[in-house]
Design an enzyme around this catalytic site. Structure first.
Site, PDB file in Angstrom:
ATOM      1  N   PRO A   1      26.170 -18.416  10.351  1.00 25.90           N
ATOM      2  CG  PRO A   1      26.604 -16.285  10.802  1.00 25.90           C
ATOM      3  CD  PRO A   1      26.158 -17.214   9.914  1.00 25.90           C
TER       4      PRO A   1
ATOM      5  CB  ILE B   1      31.867 -20.500   2.058  1.00 28.35           C
ATOM      6  CG1 ILE B   1      30.494 -20.261   3.014  1.00 28.35           C
ATOM      7  CG2 ILE B   1      31.795 -21.528   0.891  1.00 28.35           C
ATOM      8  CD1 ILE B   1      29.872 -21.564   3.590  1.00 28.35           C
TER       9      ILE B   1
ATOM     10  CD  GLN C   1      56.952 -34.986  23.029  1.00 29.39           C
ATOM     11  OE1 GLN C   1      56.095 -34.069  23.039  1.00 29.39           O
ATOM     12  NE2 GLN C   1      57.722 -34.890  23.935  1.00 29.39           N
TER      13      GLN C   1
ATOM     14  CD  GLU D   1      33.198 -32.500   3.844  1.00 29.54           C
ATOM     15  OE1 GLU D   1      32.792 -33.528   3.740  1.00 29.54           O
ATOM     16  OE2 GLU D   1      33.953 -31.703   3.079  1.00 29.54           O
TER      17      GLU D   1
END
Lengths: 388, 262
Positions: free
Chosen positions: A129, A158, A338, A365
């Site tokens: 956190p 995770i 679009q 990452e």
């Protein structure tokens, strides 16, 4: 197709991964996304295919053949074309296994990498956190007690959490040293004191399981320490160096799928008595998508090959491949929606999912802002080293 | 247990188009694949070998040299060996000559079981499997949907019939043709693909299998295809549109009576 001069083995990996994407992943992707369901039925398909071993040394039951990262990137791209969420069962395992590949002893590699090569799922657990981009803020602790470490703390978001059998977990062995006090441990799923918490409800990559990991006086054998105490931060950085092109490949797969679907749809959809692809404005959108995608691919493959060659730290280049490809995937998928117009906005059509899936590649990452920091740091360092 | 699987390479489409001028298949732009029904025969052979725990599976195909790609594909999903029957003398064969050629080749090999797909998706005759059994004078079981028991002496299998399932006990060696309900073919593995690429494929000619050239190929074919055509699309037809169903029915009966069909 541009010829990237792949080896015969790599061509087979691409063909097989593409076949799995076509026959096994495409038919189920919408349903797994809708239900937010982990692809349990596909794990056996991945395991039997042998693709789980493409980035693992032949000595440990894999088929890396000296080009682990390029192989990993090629397979991740093809599977992600089918579904970026499902692809994480593969790519998230690679991320979980990389700390063992990078810092593991011969014994640790033999024991765990052979299992990953056979298809067991792995997971990488660093985020908490209060520790995302700033890995030095890790609060999970590991205290040596006799011949084991006792882990306490909670990991967050995770990938493959609760589904994986093998976890590489980062915890502080010496909090006074900040990031240099972090260590990495291999934790097996059924270790007492280790449990998986709630599953997150996500915008995209919904077929991937993202969970909390909870450690309560979790006793891990000291032999499961990867590298030396305090070397965890270095292991994590080297892991990201090798894994980020994999995120680039995931983004590349998403973008490639978006372009293919857009071209196909634009040829079929008729308005004002002609297919919409007859409009030059739309053609130029597709051309821009294609250029950006091919540039992504060329960069990712070049970086992967650089990593496999072992020619120097690839940090800045890995960051470039991840950042460029994920920004491209976001742009291309927004444009794909679009091209599809109102249909693109509907869940009945596959492009809105691609747009939702693309977003995470700019975030995890290391956010793309953190990546740009890495790139700039390398520029400054290089310029400074030239000054006398 | 040694199992032979006879396979055919076919164009990858269930909607084969025909050139109306030459009455031949248009193969341009159409990939070649293993006849889908044969993929179930391959899978079943591999499963039987895995179940019995011994023996080998050999695929065999008659055709031009490019059939090699189909044989390599079979090798990538667990088949042990592959044989290609290729010779100009085999060309132009109908189902009689094809099954005779395959049977002649099979006589030179050791086997306990022959598996075929129930039919090929291009010709759709379903004759070659049974033909092989007849030429070899072996028992045949067609449309097999499940292999319950199997040994070198006998097998108990289920046949899928239109009106139910028939359970058959058969003496071995025998010839089975299989339906798609029998299994779900596996995907190749990376190791399988690599092995298949390097594998040597044995090529046998008419002389190698000691075939009588008068009995095979075009010369040995009692049937020939005189004409192939796409039947013209049905046209016309009349829609009866009325407010209510009874009105439609009444008018339909009237029409049929008028046409003396009712």
């Amino acid at each position: 197709m541009l010829d990237y001069i792949l080896t015969e083995e790599q061509k087979m990996m691409v063909d097989l991964a593409a076949q799995i994407a076509e026959e096994k992943i495409r038919p189920v992707r919408a349903e797994l996304d809708e239900k937010q369901e982990f692809p349990h039925d596909l794990l056996a398909v991945f395991a039997e295919s042998g693709l789980c071993g493409v980035y693992i040394d032949d000595a440990y039951g894999g088929m890396a053949g000296g080009t682990p990262i390029m192989n990993m990137v090629l397979v991740a791209e093809q599977i992600s074309k089918g579904c970026a969420g499902i692809a994480l069962a593969f790519a998230g395992s690679a991320l979980g296994a990389l700390p063992i590949i990078i810092s593991g002893t011969e014994e640790q590699k033999k024991k765990y990498l052979s299992r990953v090569a056979e298809g067991e799922i792995a997971a990488f657990a660093i985020t908490e956190p209060n520790a995302g981009s700033d890995a030095g803020g890790i609060q999970t602790t590991a205290v040596l007690d006799g011949d084991s470490y006792i882990l306490n703390g909670t990991k967050q978001w995770i990938t493959n959490g609760g589904e994986a059998g093998i976890y590489t977990v980062f915890a502080m062995t010496d909090r006074s040293k900040g990031a240099r006090g972090a260590s990495c441990f291999i934790v097996e799923k059924d270790t007492p004191g280790f449990s998986a918490g709630k599953k997150e409800d996500k915008l995209g990559i919904r077929a991937s399981a993202t969970r909390e990991l909870i450690f309560q006086d979790c006793r891990v054998p000291a032999e499961n320490l990867l590298g030396k105490p305090g070397s965890g931060f270095m292991t994590a950085m080297k892991t990201f160096d090798a894994s980020r092109p994999g995120i680039g490949a995931q983004a590349l797969g998403i973008a490639t799928e978006a372009l293919e679907l857009s071209v196909q749809y634009a040829r079929e959809r008729k308005q004002f008595g002609k297919p919409i692809i007859a409009n030059q404005g739309l053609q130029w959108m597709l051309a821009d998508m294609a250029m950006q995608i091919e540039a992504s691919r060329a960069l990712i493959y070049a970086v992967a090959r650089h990593i496999d060659s072992g020619a120097g730290r690839p940090t800045a280049y890995s960051a470039m491949s991840k950042t460029f490809a994920s920004d491209v995937a976001m742009k291309v998928t927004v444009d794909a929606v679009q091209v599809f117009g109102g249909y693109g906005y509907m869940k009945e059509y596959p492009v809105e999912k691609l747009m939702r899936d693309a977003k995470i590649t700019q975030i995890y990452e290391g956010t793309n802002q953190i990546q740009r920091d890495e790139i700039a740091r390398a520029l400054i360092k290089e310029a400074a080293s030239k000054k006398k | 247990m040694n199992i032979l699987v006879c396979i055919k390479q076919v164009p990858d489409t269930t909607e084969v188009r025909i050139n109306p001028e030459t009455n031949t298949l248009i193969r341009d732009g159409v990939d070649s694949i293993i006849n889908p029904f044969d993929t179930y025969a391959i899978e079943e052979a591999v499963r039987i070998r895995e179940r019995v725990g011994a023996g080998k599976v050999t695929v065999i195909s008659m055709g031009p040299p490019q059939v090699e790609s189909a044989l390599r594909e079979a090798l990538s999903v667990g088949v042990d060996e592959a044989i290609l029957l290729s010779d100009r003398a085999f060309a132009g064969a109908d189902t009689w000559a094809t099954s005779l050629t395959l049977a002649t080749a099979l006589k030179t090999l050791e086997f306990d079981l022959v598996l075929c797909g129930k039919q090929a998706i291009d010709g759709d005759t379903a004759q070659v499997g049974p033909g092989i059994a007849c030429h070899l004078d072996l028992p045949q079981v067609c449309y097999v949907s499940k292999v319950r028991e199997i040994s070198k002496e006998k097998a108990v299998v289920e046949r899928m019939m239109e009106d139910g399932t028939e359970v058959v006990e058969v003496q071995m060696p025998a010839v089975f043709t299989v339906v798609k309900d029998i299994n779900e073919p596996r995907l190749p593995s990376l190791k399988g693909k690599m092995k298949a690429k390097k594998a040597e494929i044995k090529t046998l000619s008419a002389a190698d299998i000691k075939a009588n050239v008068e009995e095979i190929g075009l010369k040995g074919s009692p049937t020939s295809v005189n004409k192939i055509f796409s039947p013209p699309r049905r046209s016309g037809g009349e829609m009866l549109e009325y407010e209510t169903a009874p009105e439609v029915a009444k008018n339909l009966v009237g029409k049929l009576k008028e046409m003396q069909l009712f």
